[in-house]
Design a protein around this motif. Structure first.
Motif, short mmCIF file in Angstrom:
data_model
loop_
_atom_site.label_atom_id
_atom_site.label_comp_id
_atom_site.label_asym_id
_atom_site.label_seq_id
_atom_site.Cartn_x
_atom_site.Cartn_y
_atom_site.Cartn_z
N ASP A 107 54.31 37.16 14.93
CA ASP A 107 53.56 37.49 16.16
C ASP A 107 52.54 38.59 15.91
O ASP A 107 51.41 38.54 16.42
CB ASP A 107 54.53 37.91 17.26
CG ASP A 107 55.41 36.74 17.73
OD1 ASP A 107 55.02 35.57 17.51
OD2 ASP A 107 56.47 37.01 18.31
N ALA A 108 52.89 39.60 15.10
CA ALA A 108 51.97 40.70 14.81
C ALA A 108 50.78 40.20 13.99
O ALA A 108 49.63 40.57 14.27
CB ALA A 108 52.71 41.81 14.06
N VAL A 109 51.03 39.34 13.01
CA VAL A 109 49.94 38.80 12.20
C VAL A 109 49.04 37.92 13.06
O VAL A 109 47.82 37.99 12.99
CB VAL A 109 50.50 38.02 10.99
CG1 VAL A 109 49.39 37.26 10.27
CG2 VAL A 109 51.20 38.95 10.03
N ALA A 110 49.66 37.07 13.90
CA ALA A 110 48.88 36.18 14.76
C ALA A 110 48.03 36.97 15.74
O ALA A 110 46.87 36.62 15.99
CB ALA A 110 49.82 35.25 15.52
N ALA A 111 48.57 38.05 16.29
CA ALA A 111 47.80 38.87 17.23
C ALA A 111 46.66 39.59 16.52
O ALA A 111 45.56 39.70 17.06
CB ALA A 111 48.72 39.89 17.91
N GLU A 112 46.91 40.08 15.32
CA GLU A 112 45.88 40.82 14.58
C GLU A 112 44.74 39.91 14.14
O GLU A 112 43.58 40.30 14.18
CB GLU A 112 46.52 41.47 13.35
CG GLU A 112 45.67 42.47 12.66
CD GLU A 112 45.54 43.78 13.42
OE1 GLU A 112 44.48 44.40 13.27
OE2 GLU A 112 46.45 44.16 14.16
N LEU A 113 45.07 38.69 13.75
CA LEU A 113 44.05 37.75 13.24
C LEU A 113 43.60 36.72 14.27
O LEU A 113 42.79 35.85 13.94
CB LEU A 113 44.58 37.04 12.00
CG LEU A 113 44.96 37.94 10.83
CD1 LEU A 113 45.56 37.13 9.71
CD2 LEU A 113 43.76 38.72 10.35
N ARG A 114 44.17 36.78 15.46
CA ARG A 114 43.86 35.83 16.53
C ARG A 114 44.11 34.39 16.10
O ARG A 114 43.24 33.53 16.16
CB ARG A 114 42.42 36.02 17.01
CG ARG A 114 42.20 37.37 17.60
CD ARG A 114 40.80 37.54 18.10
NE ARG A 114 40.63 38.89 18.59
CZ ARG A 114 39.51 39.57 18.49
NH1 ARG A 114 38.45 39.03 17.96
NH2 ARG A 114 39.43 40.79 18.95
#
Length: 155
Positions: A107-114
Motif C-alpha cells: 500500500d505504501a509503495v502504491a501510494a508513493e508511485l500512484r
C-alpha cells in the motif's frame, strides 16, 4: 579592486621577508614562536567562521527505552530501498515500522508511485524471492525484510 591590483598586492606580500625565517635565540625565540602560534590560531578560527558558517545541530530525540534483548522498542523501524527500473536508477526509500505487514508495504509503495497494488510485485535479488499478496498478513520482520533492498517488477 581589479584582478591586476589583487595580483600586484599578492606579489608584494610574497616578496616581503618572513619574520619567522630569521633565527632568534633564547627567550626572544620562545616569545616569537608563542606569538606566531597564537596569531595562527586566531587567524584560522576567524577564517573558519567567516568561510563556513556553522548551522545549529538538529535537536536529538531522547534515547528510546530498551526492551528485552536490548532492542529499542520505541524505535523499531526499518528502511526499505526499492529499485525502480523506469525511474532512472533513483531508488524509492520507505521507512516503515518493523511490525508493518507486507500488505502495508504494498500500500505504501502504491501510494508513493500512484499505482494499483495488483499491478506490480516486490522481489529480492538475493535470495531470489517474490513477496506478493500471499504474504500479506505477515510482518516485515517475519519475512525478514528489515533494512532490505527490493526490486519492483511491473506486470
Amino acid at each position: 579592486p581589479s584582478f591586476k591590483q589583487d595580483l600586484v598586492t599578492k606579489m608584494a606580500q610574497r616578496s616581503r621577508p618572513n619574520p619567522r625565517s630569521e633565527p632568534a635565540t633564547g627567550a626572544a625565540n620562545a616569545a616569537g614562536v608563542a606569538a606566531a602560534v597564537a596569531n595562527r590560531r586566531v587567524s584560522q578560527s576567524a577564517s573558519a567562521t567567516a568561510s563556513s558558517p556553522r548551522r545549529p545541530l538538529p535537536p536529538q530525540a531522547p534515547e528510546a527505552p530498551t526492551g528485552p534483548g536490548g532492542a529499542a522498542a520505541a524505535a523499531a523501524t526499518t528502511t526499505l530501498r526499492i529499485r525502480l527500473p523506469e525511474r532512472g536508477g533513483k531508488p524509492l526509500t520507505l521507512n516503515l515500522p518493523c511490525s508493518a505487514s507486507v500488505a502495508d508495504l504494498y500500500d505504501a509503495v502504491a501510494a508513493e508511485l500512484r499505482l494499483i497494488p495488483c499491478d506490480f510485485e516486490l522481489r529480492t535479488s538475493f535470495p531470489n524471492k517474490t513477496y506478493d499478496r500471499s504474504n500479506a498478513a505477515e510482518s516485515l520482520e517475519e519475512v525478514q525484510l528489515l533494512n532490505a533492498a527490493l526490486i519492483l517488477r511491473r506486470f
